[in-house]
Design a protein around this motif. Structure first.
Motif, PDB file in Angstrom:
ATOM      1  N   ASP A  84     -81.102 -68.850 -85.069  1.00  0.00           N
ATOM      2  CA  ASP A  84     -81.457 -70.276 -85.091  1.00  0.00           C
ATOM      3  C   ASP A  84     -81.098 -70.928 -83.765  1.00  0.00           C
ATOM      4  OD1 ASP A  84     -82.135 -69.794 -87.679  1.00  0.00           O
ATOM      5  OD2 ASP A  84     -80.924 -71.389 -88.559  1.00  0.00           O
ATOM      6  N   GLY A  85     -82.001 -71.773 -83.278  1.00  0.00           N
ATOM      7  CA  GLY A  85     -81.696 -72.559 -82.087  1.00  0.00           C
ATOM      8  C   GLY A  85     -80.844 -73.761 -82.450  1.00  0.00           C
ATOM      9  N   VAL A  86     -80.324 -74.416 -81.431  1.00  0.00           N
ATOM     10  CA  VAL A  86     -79.498 -75.610 -81.634  1.00  0.00           C
ATOM     11  C   VAL A  86     -80.290 -76.665 -82.401  1.00  0.00           C
ATOM     12  CG1 VAL A  86     -78.393 -77.539 -80.425  1.00  0.00           C
ATOM     13  CG2 VAL A  86     -78.074 -75.190 -79.598  1.00  0.00           C
ATOM     14  N   ASP A  87     -79.660 -77.240 -83.434  1.00  0.00           N
ATOM     15  CA  ASP A  87     -80.297 -78.323 -84.182  1.00  0.00           C
ATOM     16  C   ASP A  87     -79.222 -79.322 -84.618  1.00  0.00           C
ATOM     17  OD1 ASP A  87     -79.015 -77.280 -86.488  1.00  0.00           O
ATOM     18  OD2 ASP A  87     -80.784 -76.107 -87.061  1.00  0.00           O
ATOM     19  N   GLY A  88     -79.593 -80.215 -85.507  1.00  0.00           N
ATOM     20  CA  GLY A  88     -78.675 -81.284 -85.913  1.00  0.00           C
ATOM     21  C   GLY A  88     -77.458 -80.809 -86.692  1.00  0.00           C
ATOM     22  N   GLU A  89     -77.482 -79.584 -87.199  1.00  0.00           N
ATOM     23  CA  GLU A  89     -76.342 -79.070 -87.966  1.00  0.00           C
ATOM     24  C   GLU A  89     -75.357 -78.270 -87.123  1.00  0.00           C
ATOM     25  OE1 GLU A  89     -77.006 -77.186 -91.788  1.00  0.00           O
ATOM     26  OE2 GLU A  89     -79.046 -77.998 -91.838  1.00  0.00           O
ATOM     27  N   THR A  90     -75.763 -77.889 -85.904  1.00  0.00           N
ATOM     28  CA  THR A  90     -74.936 -76.960 -85.119  1.00  0.00           C
ATOM     29  C   THR A  90     -73.551 -77.529 -84.852  1.00  0.00           C
ATOM     30  OG1 THR A  90     -76.982 -76.259 -84.031  1.00  0.00           O
ATOM     31  CG2 THR A  90     -74.910 -75.457 -83.091  1.00  0.00           C
ATOM     32  N   TRP A  91     -73.501 -78.734 -84.288  1.00  0.00           N
ATOM     33  CA  TRP A  91     -72.192 -79.312 -83.950  1.00  0.00           C
ATOM     34  C   TRP A  91     -71.343 -79.611 -85.194  1.00  0.00           C
ATOM     35  CZ3 TRP A  91     -68.315 -79.596 -80.922  1.00  0.00           C
ATOM     36  CH2 TRP A  91     -67.336 -80.600 -81.098  1.00  0.00           C
ATOM     37  N   PRO A  92     -71.894 -80.264 -86.233  1.00  0.00           N
ATOM     38  CA  PRO A  92     -71.049 -80.521 -87.406  1.00  0.00           C
ATOM     39  C   PRO A  92     -70.464 -79.239 -88.003  1.00  0.00           C
ATOM     40  CG  PRO A  92     -73.058 -81.831 -87.532  1.00  0.00           C
ATOM     41  CD  PRO A  92     -73.216 -80.904 -86.364  1.00  0.00           C
ATOM     42  N   LEU A  93     -71.253 -78.180 -88.067  1.00  0.00           N
ATOM     43  CA  LEU A  93     -70.755 -76.907 -88.599  1.00  0.00           C
ATOM     44  C   LEU A  93     -69.662 -76.331 -87.692  1.00  0.00           C
ATOM     45  CD1 LEU A  93     -73.882 -74.914 -89.879  1.00  0.00           C
ATOM     46  CD2 LEU A  93     -71.806 -75.412 -91.184  1.00  0.00           C
ATOM     47  N   PHE A  94     -69.901 -76.376 -86.384  1.00  0.00           N
ATOM     48  CA  PHE A  94     -68.924 -75.858 -85.418  1.00  0.00           C
ATOM     49  C   PHE A  94     -67.613 -76.624 -85.522  1.00  0.00           C
ATOM     50  CE2 PHE A  94     -66.891 -75.965 -81.219  1.00  0.00           C
ATOM     51  CZ  PHE A  94     -66.882 -74.627 -80.850  1.00  0.00           C
ATOM     52  N   ARG A  95     -67.713 -77.949 -85.552  1.00  0.00           N
ATOM     53  CA  ARG A  95     -66.519 -78.801 -85.607  1.00  0.00           C
ATOM     54  C   ARG A  95     -65.708 -78.520 -86.873  1.00  0.00           C
ATOM     55  NH1 ARG A  95     -64.402 -83.729 -87.249  1.00  0.00           N
ATOM     56  NH2 ARG A  95     -63.324 -84.851 -85.569  1.00  0.00           N
ATOM     57  N   GLU A  96     -66.406 -78.483 -87.999  1.00  0.00           N
ATOM     58  CA  GLU A  96     -65.726 -78.230 -89.275  1.00  0.00           C
ATOM     59  C   GLU A  96     -65.086 -76.835 -89.281  1.00  0.00           C
ATOM     60  OE1 GLU A  96     -66.951 -78.514 -93.989  1.00  0.00           O
ATOM     61  OE2 GLU A  96     -68.342 -77.515 -92.635  1.00  0.00           O
ATOM     62  N   PHE A  97     -65.840 -75.846 -88.810  1.00  0.00           N
ATOM     63  CA  PHE A  97     -65.344 -74.464 -88.778  1.00  0.00           C
ATOM     64  C   PHE A  97     -64.056 -74.369 -87.956  1.00  0.00           C
ATOM     65  CE2 PHE A  97     -65.115 -70.379 -86.548  1.00  0.00           C
ATOM     66  CZ  PHE A  97     -65.179 -69.475 -87.597  1.00  0.00           C
ATOM     67  N   LEU A  98     -64.073 -74.973 -86.772  1.00  0.00           N
ATOM     68  CA  LEU A  98     -62.936 -74.848 -85.864  1.00  0.00           C
ATOM     69  C   LEU A  98     -61.718 -75.623 -86.355  1.00  0.00           C
ATOM     70  CD1 LEU A  98     -62.609 -73.211 -83.318  1.00  0.00           C
ATOM     71  CD2 LEU A  98     -63.302 -75.197 -81.967  1.00  0.00           C
ATOM     72  N   LEU A  99     -61.949 -76.842 -86.843  1.00  0.00           N
ATOM     73  CA  LEU A  99     -60.812 -77.656 -87.284  1.00  0.00           C
ATOM     74  C   LEU A  99     -60.202 -77.119 -88.580  1.00  0.00           C
ATOM     75  CD1 LEU A  99     -62.031 -81.246 -86.325  1.00  0.00           C
ATOM     76  CD2 LEU A  99     -60.452 -79.744 -85.089  1.00  0.00           C
ATOM     77  N   GLU A 100     -60.999 -76.479 -89.422  1.00  0.00           N
ATOM     78  CA  GLU A 100     -60.449 -75.827 -90.626  1.00  0.00           C
ATOM     79  C   GLU A 100     -59.518 -74.670 -90.254  1.00  0.00           C
ATOM     80  OE1 GLU A 100     -63.740 -74.556 -92.970  1.00  0.00           O
ATOM     81  OE2 GLU A 100     -63.932 -76.473 -94.043  1.00  0.00           O
TER      82      GLU A 100
END
Length: 368
Positions: A84-100
């Motif tokens: 998948d290319g970068v889309d509107g979910e990429t950053w929110p998923l990344f942020r949540e993944f990393l902060l968890e």
């Protein structure tokens, strides 16, 4: 330990704008968003001095997603089979993944350094090392400072194919090399194609690094892979191929400081061999005061034996000190590194600017 948040955010922004733009859409997007996010950027505040960079944050995230490849974030990571290319979910998923996983992320950030071992850079360095060996008139000893896993020390075992802008091809290295490298060459005004001999006469080799990586250790190799940008899976495949080839004849790697332990490491090579000293994207990561001490140490060593220094670095981090007045070559202005060959005669440097180079070894503009 500890860096200011504003400085970290500024570095992340610069990483997004100057290093990843047009090269890595995933990292350009993630680093740009992280530069505006206090919590994500704040994870880097416990990094070792000078290490709080976008490359380290991206490597830590990559290592954590390697360990959890079924997470939805993995679909944006081609290194893990995502498409998948970068889309509107990429950053929110990344942020949540990393902060968890903030505790795990901080532990890696505190314990690790960015340790790329970009095998393709061997194609940039090969013509310069060949020039040094020709000037030396025979076999040389090769010492890489900041060697990581020492994969560049295998440059005499790799095959090379240089695609010239006029359609000509230059071929070098063993015919049946396990590792084959491709590099495109453009010629600067008035420049002639470099001479690339079939063989490099390297009689002894050694690497020096503050934390050498054992590429035969799967966990260590996984960290090296994590340091490769996740949307460039070809680089990871090449890394694994070179690591497998190295296991058949591993070079000696020494843990030590680039300045304090340099002379002792040189003495581990046969005294009758002319010395070729190699640095590639290392001096950028150390402060100017240490660079000057490194250069002073190299000058001292050059008074004891014939010495050539091959550097593939940002101009302002290396060649500037021995070939000043070429600020138009600065990385911040060009986004390119420079390849230099410095011969020390009577302890004093005579520098040649050979090429401008893409940071990961895919192309160069030959200037000599």
């Amino acid at each position: 330990m500890g860096q200011g948040l504003d400085e970290i955010k500024q570095r992340l922004r610069a990483f997004a704008e100057h290093e990843t733009a047009g090269v890595s859409p995933l990292y350009e997007h993630l680093a740009g968003k992280a530069a505006e996010d206090d919590e994500v950027a704040g994870l880097l505040t416990t990094a070792a001095p000078g290490e709080a960079r976008g490359t380290l944050l991206m490597a830590v995230a990559h290592r954590l997603i390697q360990a959890d490849p079924i997470h939805p974030l993995s679909r944006y990571y081609p290194s893990l089979g995502g498409f998948d290319g970068v889309d509107g979910e990429t950053w929110p998923l990344f942020r949540e993944f990393l902060l968890e996983r903030a505790d795990k992320a901080r532990a890696l950030i505190e314990a690790r350094y960015t340790q790329t071992n970009e095998v393709r850079r061997a194609a940039l360095l090969y013509p310069a090392v060949a020039m040094a060996a020709k000037q030396a008139g025979g076999p040389v000893g090769l010492l890489e400072v900041g060697c990581s896993a020492g994969l560049l020390l295998g440059m005499d075992k790799y095959g090379y194919r240089y695609q010239c802008d006029g359609g000509e091809q230059l071929v070098a290295g063993p015919a049946k090399a396990a590792v084959g490298l491709h590099c495109s060459i453009e010629l600067g005004e008035g420049a002639a194609l470099p001479k690339v001999p079939k063989k490099l006469a390297i009689a002894a080799k050694i690497g020096l690094d503050r934390a050498p990586v054992d590429a035969g250790d799967e966990d260590e190799l996984a960290w090296l892979e994590a340091c490769v940008w996740a949307d460039q899976p070809d680089r990871i495949r090449l890394l694994r191929t070179a690591a497998a080839a190295q296991r058949k004849d591993p070079p000696e790697l020494v843990a030590g400081d680039a300045v304090a332990d340099l002379a002792a490491t040189v003495r581990r090579l046969p005294a009758d061999l002319p010395l070729v000293l190699l640095t590639s994207h290392i001096l950028t990561y150390i402060p100017q005061e240490l660079r000057l001490r490194f250069l002073a140490e190299v000058e001292k060593l050059a008074a004891e034996r014939p010495l050539w220094w091959v550097s593939q670095e940002a101009y302002e981090a290396a060649l500037k000190y021995v070939l000043p007045g070429r600020d138009e070559l600065a990385f911040r202005a060009t986004g390119q590194s420079v390849l230099g060959l410095v011969h020390y005669s009577g302890g004093k440097p005579a520098a040649d600017l050979l090429a401008q180079t893409a940071p990961h070894g895919q192309r160069m503009t030959w200037l000599a």
